[in-house]
Motif scaffolding. Sequence first.
Motif, short mmCIF file in Angstrom:
data_model
loop_
_atom_site.label_atom_id
_atom_site.label_comp_id
_atom_site.label_asym_id
_atom_site.label_seq_id
_atom_site.Cartn_x
_atom_site.Cartn_y
_atom_site.Cartn_z
N GLY A 111 0.83 -1.19 0.00
CA GLY A 111 0.00 0.00 0.00
C GLY A 111 0.86 1.24 0.00
N PRO A 112 0.68 2.16 0.98
CA PRO A 112 1.46 3.41 1.02
C PRO A 112 2.86 3.24 1.60
N VAL A 113 3.19 2.03 2.04
CA VAL A 113 4.47 1.80 2.71
C VAL A 113 5.49 1.22 1.74
N VAL B 62 6.54 5.94 4.67
CA VAL B 62 5.14 6.13 4.31
C VAL B 62 5.07 7.37 3.44
N SER B 63 4.60 7.20 2.22
CA SER B 63 4.50 8.31 1.26
C SER B 63 5.83 9.06 1.16
N GLY B 64 6.92 8.31 1.14
CA GLY B 64 8.24 8.90 0.97
C GLY B 64 8.89 9.41 2.23
N ARG B 65 8.20 9.35 3.39
CA ARG B 65 8.74 9.87 4.64
C ARG B 65 9.15 8.70 5.54
N GLU B 66 10.40 8.72 6.03
CA GLU B 66 10.89 7.62 6.83
C GLU B 66 10.19 7.59 8.19
N VAL C 62 4.19 11.19 12.67
CA VAL C 62 5.05 11.28 11.50
C VAL C 62 4.97 12.69 10.90
N GLU C 63 3.78 13.18 10.76
CA GLU C 63 3.50 14.55 10.37
C GLU C 63 2.09 14.85 10.87
N GLN C 64 1.66 16.07 10.72
CA GLN C 64 0.36 16.44 11.30
C GLN C 64 -0.75 15.52 10.81
N GLY C 65 -1.38 14.84 11.78
CA GLY C 65 -2.49 13.95 11.45
C GLY C 65 -2.10 12.54 11.05
N VAL C 66 -0.80 12.28 10.91
CA VAL C 66 -0.33 10.95 10.51
C VAL C 66 0.47 10.34 11.66
N TRP C 67 0.03 9.17 12.14
CA TRP C 67 0.68 8.49 13.25
C TRP C 67 1.05 7.08 12.86
N LYS D 173 -2.84 9.99 3.52
CA LYS D 173 -3.63 10.37 2.35
C LYS D 173 -2.89 9.94 1.10
N ALA D 174 -3.66 9.61 0.09
CA ALA D 174 -3.05 9.21 -1.18
C ALA D 174 -2.25 10.36 -1.76
N THR D 175 -1.06 10.08 -2.24
CA THR D 175 -0.20 11.10 -2.84
C THR D 175 0.29 10.63 -4.19
N ALA D 176 0.52 11.60 -5.05
CA ALA D 176 1.04 11.26 -6.38
C ALA D 176 2.46 10.77 -6.26
N ASN D 177 2.86 9.93 -7.18
CA ASN D 177 4.23 9.44 -7.18
C ASN D 177 5.22 10.59 -7.31
#
Length: 571
Positions: free
Chosen positions: A30-32, A46-50, A179-184, A240-244
């Motif tokens: 998925g996003p990982v 997750v979405s490019g963030r470690e 991880v970032e605002q709203g993402v845990w 949230k879904a992010t573009a590549n």
Amino acid sequence: MPNSLTETERNLRLRGVPEPAPKLRTLRAGPVELALDGSDLRYIKVSGREILRQLYVALRDKEWNTIAKAIERLDVKETLDGFTVDIRVTHRNDEVDFSWDGRIEGRSDGTITYTMDGIANRTFPRARIGFCVLHPSEICAGVRCEVEHVDGTKEQGRFPVEVSPWPPFKNIRAISHEVEQGVWTTIRMKGETFEMEDQGNWTDASFKIYGTPLSLPWPVVLEKGTRVSQSVTISTTGVKATANRKAKTAVRLAPKKDAASIPLPPIGTAAPIGQPSGGMWTPALKACGLSHVRTEVFPKHPQWRERFLDVARFAGSIGANVQAAVFFSDEYERELGELAKLVSEVEAPVVSWVVFKATKLETPDGFAENVASGLPKLTPNVRIGVGSAADYCQLNRVRPAADAVDFVTYSITPQAHAFDDMSVMETPEAQVRTVSSAKVLYPGKGIDVGPMVLLHRFNSNFPMAPEGYYESPIEPRQASVQIAAWTAASVKHLAESDTERLTYFEAYGPRGLCGTTVDGVQGVFPAYHVLRDITEFASGEVIPSECSSPKQVGTLRLEDGKRTRVLVFSL
């Protein structure tokens, strides 16, 4: 370098031809996204963030040595949005025999589950067996987290900013961090009671969660047939879904905006143990422009006087000064008198003294004050320090009083816990946290770091012998281009942190800047050239710099009013 290298390969390696990069397999759920490194998971994003640096299984023997693993089976199956990995691993040496089966599952919602089920194939004592979870310290330091304890209670907190001497969190069943605002991200563990340690104490770039709390007695005898089963589940909410993201095609190197320049600290090396000084390597070492030669003095050793004078002669022959770390006994007044006689005979001036006590890894409170009062009589106006003969950990935990001295010091090795190339190359960034934390503990004192060695000279879990003089194990990578890059990265981070003095490796020999490698090749090692390029700017300044891809490339910028030199190195 392995003995199986051909003569051509040996010579190429000695000249700095890099080894092939480790082969990692990228897996997605998925996003990982993560990298599979044998049986380990690295750089979980997750979405490019470690979100995690590493997840792996480790076995530590009764003396806390990490027992190497042999992967007997590795079966990877990928689907469109997930994967499974089945593993069979054995840890075995003369005393230990333990094997385990593992399964890693990545699901479409981004959940990663790693299970292991192992068995002791013989009876042996162990310190620890099981999962280790690494959070990247440069990303997580100061970040909010929530800890669920084994009794079900929850604790709100933050990852430490300064290096924590003791476990920041204990009795962990699960830990979540923002991880970032709203993402845990949440890591949930089963099969053991876990706690966290700040691996910045050993310059690892991570906070480590491990099983078997340090408060419990060790070693524990694991009877033959005993099973060990554990699991770790990683899940993330709020993604949230992010573009590549488009791949970057260029790396940008530049001075840091508004960062002040910093004087380049003196850089020296350590004296080899028990070898005739200099020899054929004297001209090369003299040309290197090293500031000092550090020697450790153990007055309980029958030949300590001869060794001290030998190092002083060697330092004079290469145009360097002497830094002496002296492990005084309770008879320090007599030993100070004998040192005074020797100092009058040395061929190179002593620029600093470090006060230790025999058998201790760190300077005890009260001891330095008594000894330091006698040192100015030996060498007036010379700086005096205290600290740890081992890692920053010992300095951080004991915190010797430094009111009567000028600086504090500690040693560094990049291989306290992990020994692979990638982990080694991550450690320079963690060296910064030790310096900044030491400055908080000791405001106004200089920070002297060294000697930097690739492998520990002694086991810091046990007392030192009174007669001292420890030789570290020989590391085959000492003569590799990788260690040249590691050295450049270390100087960059420590110099930009405004340290007082740096000491790298030994002058010559298989642990040195030049000499004979473990497989018999003689030459000047790649790290020598890095230090020579840097010490040519000994009267200059470091200009703090940054890189757009700091995990891949680093840069050290030097200026002396007339010239600018930029070292660029691959990580």
